[in-house]
Design a protein around this motif. Structure first.
Motif, PDB file in Angstrom:
ATOM      1  N   PRO B  28     -25.761 -18.515  38.362  1.00  0.00           N
ATOM      2  CA  PRO B  28     -25.881 -18.535  36.897  1.00  0.00           C
ATOM      3  C   PRO B  28     -27.017 -19.436  36.381  1.00  0.00           C
ATOM      4  O   PRO B  28     -27.488 -19.238  35.263  1.00  0.00           O
ATOM      5  N   LEU B  29     -27.425 -20.408  37.193  1.00  0.00           N
ATOM      6  CA  LEU B  29     -28.510 -21.295  36.767  1.00  0.00           C
ATOM      7  C   LEU B  29     -29.881 -20.718  37.107  1.00  0.00           C
ATOM      8  O   LEU B  29     -30.912 -21.290  36.743  1.00  0.00           O
ATOM      9  N   GLY B  30     -29.891 -19.632  37.856  1.00  0.00           N
ATOM     10  CA  GLY B  30     -31.150 -18.991  38.199  1.00  0.00           C
ATOM     11  C   GLY B  30     -31.940 -19.684  39.297  1.00  0.00           C
ATOM     12  O   GLY B  30     -33.151 -19.503  39.405  1.00  0.00           O
ATOM     13  N   VAL B  31     -31.275 -20.478  40.122  1.00  0.00           N
ATOM     14  CA  VAL B  31     -31.970 -21.117  41.249  1.00  0.00           C
ATOM     15  C   VAL B  31     -31.227 -20.877  42.552  1.00  0.00           C
ATOM     16  O   VAL B  31     -30.014 -20.639  42.571  1.00  0.00           O
ATOM     17  N   THR B  32     -31.966 -20.937  43.635  1.00  0.00           N
ATOM     18  CA  THR B  32     -31.396 -20.808  44.977  1.00  0.00           C
ATOM     19  C   THR B  32     -31.026 -22.207  45.489  1.00  0.00           C
ATOM     20  O   THR B  32     -31.482 -23.201  44.906  1.00  0.00           O
ATOM     21  N   PRO B  33     -30.218 -22.296  46.532  1.00  0.00           N
ATOM     22  CA  PRO B  33     -29.903 -23.623  47.088  1.00  0.00           C
ATOM     23  C   PRO B  33     -31.139 -24.448  47.433  1.00  0.00           C
ATOM     24  O   PRO B  33     -31.192 -25.650  47.116  1.00  0.00           O
ATOM     25  N   ALA B  34     -32.139 -23.840  48.047  1.00  0.00           N
ATOM     26  CA  ALA B  34     -33.353 -24.599  48.370  1.00  0.00           C
ATOM     27  C   ALA B  34     -34.033 -25.109  47.105  1.00  0.00           C
ATOM     28  O   ALA B  34     -34.469 -26.257  47.024  1.00  0.00           O
ATOM     29  N   GLN B  35     -34.133 -24.242  46.094  1.00  0.00           N
ATOM     30  CA  GLN B  35     -34.752 -24.664  44.833  1.00  0.00           C
ATOM     31  C   GLN B  35     -33.940 -25.774  44.175  1.00  0.00           C
ATOM     32  O   GLN B  35     -34.514 -26.686  43.570  1.00  0.00           O
ATOM     33  N   SER B  36     -32.625 -25.706  44.300  1.00  0.00           N
ATOM     34  CA  SER B  36     -31.802 -26.764  43.683  1.00  0.00           C
ATOM     35  C   SER B  36     -32.057 -28.114  44.348  1.00  0.00           C
ATOM     36  O   SER B  36     -32.007 -29.152  43.690  1.00  0.00           O
ATOM     37  N   GLU B  37     -32.334 -28.079  45.649  1.00  0.00           N
ATOM     38  CA  GLU B  37     -32.637 -29.342  46.323  1.00  0.00           C
ATOM     39  C   GLU B  37     -33.956 -29.922  45.809  1.00  0.00           C
ATOM     40  O   GLU B  37     -34.078 -31.138  45.607  1.00  0.00           O
ATOM     41  N   VAL B  38     -34.928 -29.068  45.583  1.00  0.00           N
ATOM     42  CA  VAL B  38     -36.203 -29.521  45.023  1.00  0.00           C
ATOM     43  C   VAL B  38     -35.981 -30.192  43.666  1.00  0.00           C
ATOM     44  O   VAL B  38     -36.498 -31.284  43.404  1.00  0.00           O
ATOM     45  N   LEU B  39     -35.227 -29.527  42.802  1.00  0.00           N
ATOM     46  CA  LEU B  39     -34.973 -30.100  41.467  1.00  0.00           C
ATOM     47  C   LEU B  39     -34.250 -31.441  41.580  1.00  0.00           C
ATOM     48  O   LEU B  39     -34.552 -32.385  40.846  1.00  0.00           O
ATOM     49  N   THR B  40     -33.310 -31.514  42.511  1.00  0.00           N
ATOM     50  CA  THR B  40     -32.549 -32.755  42.692  1.00  0.00           C
ATOM     51  C   THR B  40     -33.446 -33.896  43.132  1.00  0.00           C
ATOM     52  O   THR B  40     -33.355 -35.016  42.626  1.00  0.00           O
ATOM     53  N   VAL B  41     -34.349 -33.603  44.072  1.00  0.00           N
ATOM     54  CA  VAL B  41     -35.245 -34.653  44.586  1.00  0.00           C
ATOM     55  C   VAL B  41     -36.242 -35.066  43.510  1.00  0.00           C
ATOM     56  O   VAL B  41     -36.499 -36.256  43.304  1.00  0.00           O
ATOM     57  N   THR B  94     -40.156 -30.102  34.134  1.00  0.00           N
ATOM     58  CA  THR B  94     -40.284 -29.827  32.703  1.00  0.00           C
ATOM     59  C   THR B  94     -38.935 -30.132  32.047  1.00  0.00           C
ATOM     60  O   THR B  94     -37.961 -30.455  32.746  1.00  0.00           O
ATOM     61  N   ALA B  95     -38.876 -30.006  30.737  1.00  0.00           N
ATOM     62  CA  ALA B  95     -37.596 -30.215  30.038  1.00  0.00           C
ATOM     63  C   ALA B  95     -36.549 -29.228  30.554  1.00  0.00           C
ATOM     64  O   ALA B  95     -35.391 -29.581  30.802  1.00  0.00           O
ATOM     65  N   HIS B  96     -36.989 -27.990  30.764  1.00  0.00           N
ATOM     66  CA  HIS B  96     -36.104 -26.955  31.285  1.00  0.00           C
ATOM     67  C   HIS B  96     -35.635 -27.313  32.694  1.00  0.00           C
ATOM     68  O   HIS B  96     -34.467 -27.137  33.057  1.00  0.00           O
ATOM     69  N   GLY B  97     -36.579 -27.834  33.489  1.00  0.00           N
ATOM     70  CA  GLY B  97     -36.238 -28.228  34.850  1.00  0.00           C
ATOM     71  C   GLY B  97     -35.241 -29.368  34.878  1.00  0.00           C
ATOM     72  O   GLY B  97     -34.327 -29.392  35.708  1.00  0.00           O
ATOM     73  N   ARG B  98     -35.433 -30.313  33.971  1.00  0.00           N
ATOM     74  CA  ARG B  98     -34.524 -31.459  33.896  1.00  0.00           C
ATOM     75  C   ARG B  98     -33.115 -31.026  33.526  1.00  0.00           C
ATOM     76  O   ARG B  98     -32.124 -31.471  34.097  1.00  0.00           O
ATOM     77  N   GLU B  99     -33.046 -30.123  32.587  1.00  0.00           N
ATOM     78  CA  GLU B  99     -31.784 -29.545  32.146  1.00  0.00           C
ATOM     79  C   GLU B  99     -31.095 -28.813  33.307  1.00  0.00           C
ATOM     80  O   GLU B  99     -29.896 -28.958  33.519  1.00  0.00           O
ATOM     81  N   THR B 100     -31.881 -28.015  34.022  1.00  0.00           N
ATOM     82  CA  THR B 100     -31.312 -27.290  35.153  1.00  0.00           C
ATOM     83  C   THR B 100     -30.882 -28.250  36.251  1.00  0.00           C
ATOM     84  O   THR B 100     -29.844 -28.040  36.884  1.00  0.00           O
ATOM     85  N   ALA B 101     -31.657 -29.302  36.463  1.00  0.00           N
ATOM     86  CA  ALA B 101     -31.282 -30.302  37.471  1.00  0.00           C
ATOM     87  C   ALA B 101     -29.941 -30.947  37.123  1.00  0.00           C
ATOM     88  O   ALA B 101     -29.124 -31.217  38.009  1.00  0.00           O
TER      89      ALA B 101
END
Lengths: 154, 154
Positions: B28-41, B94-101
């Motif tokens: 639902p957030l539009g990211v894959t597990p690998a992408q979520s790790e990137v956002l987290t880091v 970005t702001a969107h990235g921060r929100e998704t993170a």
DNA sequence: CAACATTAGATGTCATAACATCAATATAGA
DNA sequence: TCTATATTGATGTTATGACATCTAATGTTG
């Protein structure tokens, strides 16, 4: 980062680093880790349909037709149409496949020795027990349980 | 199948089944597990170069440029040329990235709760300790160790 | 016996995942 | 100051890996 989050990343790390080591040990045999699992399962339970194979593979869900394609192309597996059901195929190892499966078994031993030099068998057992708690009711866990059960009753 | 071979398949099973659950929670957030790790880091250590990011990712080796491409395309990460070195890029959310993170952090909590319903924290700790024995000196293990160390000293 | 449901497997698509190669740029040393 | 070496990141290639869709074949039911 709490224990469960650390666990998740450690499982990923162990899988990636372990898989890379396995891939490099298998490279001389011309198979990938996933292909080596196929050869190992067929060596033990052949002949199998694609669906029956898929139920015993940890590395793949469902019907592993493309995974098997590569091994057919490498002449390690023979795919024939089932006599009584034209939807099904029967999969068997060729002589070359059997030979490679034996070499894969040797690589498995080498890998186990390497892992054994990094973690004691007692700790490995504890890790296994913990991971079984997690995967027991999940598809890949079920595939492994099926394999272990059948290995003991064959 | 000996304990070490069982361990290898269990790690693979846990990774695959766990990753599938994580992927479905993240969908639902539009990211894959690998992408979520990137956002987290990035949420924790930004700005980072690709190489610095790569050193802190468990899911990827080296320079994760294609992984980041997807997040740039989704407007969650901004990639700018470093002022003092035209080879390097600086990566920021970005702001969107921060929100998704932030939403990804929520999913992490959900996943931890699910895992916590299947395995006790004591057992999880034992699994972590055992897996650390295995990966401590390996690339993905090093990336995770770097992350944990820096999280404690920031 | 025909229509419908189910099964088996192939294929499409997108995202990794790993290794290798290449181009642009920065640094070090003579 | 110039050249060789190192660094950063992009791209090529092959093999998955997951989900979805489709076709062919078989089984079931009325």
């Amino acid at each position: 980062m709490n224990t469960f989050e650390e666990l998740r990343y450690l499982v990923l790390a162990a899988q990636r680093d372990g898989n890379r080591i396995l891939a490099s040990l298998l490279k001389p045999l011309g198979v990938t880790p996933a292909q080596s699992e196929v050869l190992t399962v067929l060596a033990q339970f052949e002949p199998l349909s694609l669906q029956a194979l898929g139920q015993r593979l940890v590395c793949e869900n469902g019907s592993p037709s493309r995974l098997v394609d590569g091994l057919v192309a490498a002449e390690m597996i023979e795919r024939t149409e089932a006599a009584d059901d034209r939807r099904r195929v029967d999969l068997r190892l060729t002589a070359h496949g059997r030979e490679t499966a034996a070499a894969v078994a040797g690589v498995s031993i080498d890998l186990a020795e390497l892992v054994g030099s990094l973690i004691t068998e007692t700790d490995a057992r504890a890790v296994c027990d913990g991971l079984w708690s997690f995967v027991a009711e999940m598809p890949a866990g079920q595939a492994l349980a099926t394999r272990l059960f059948e290995a003991q009753h064959s």
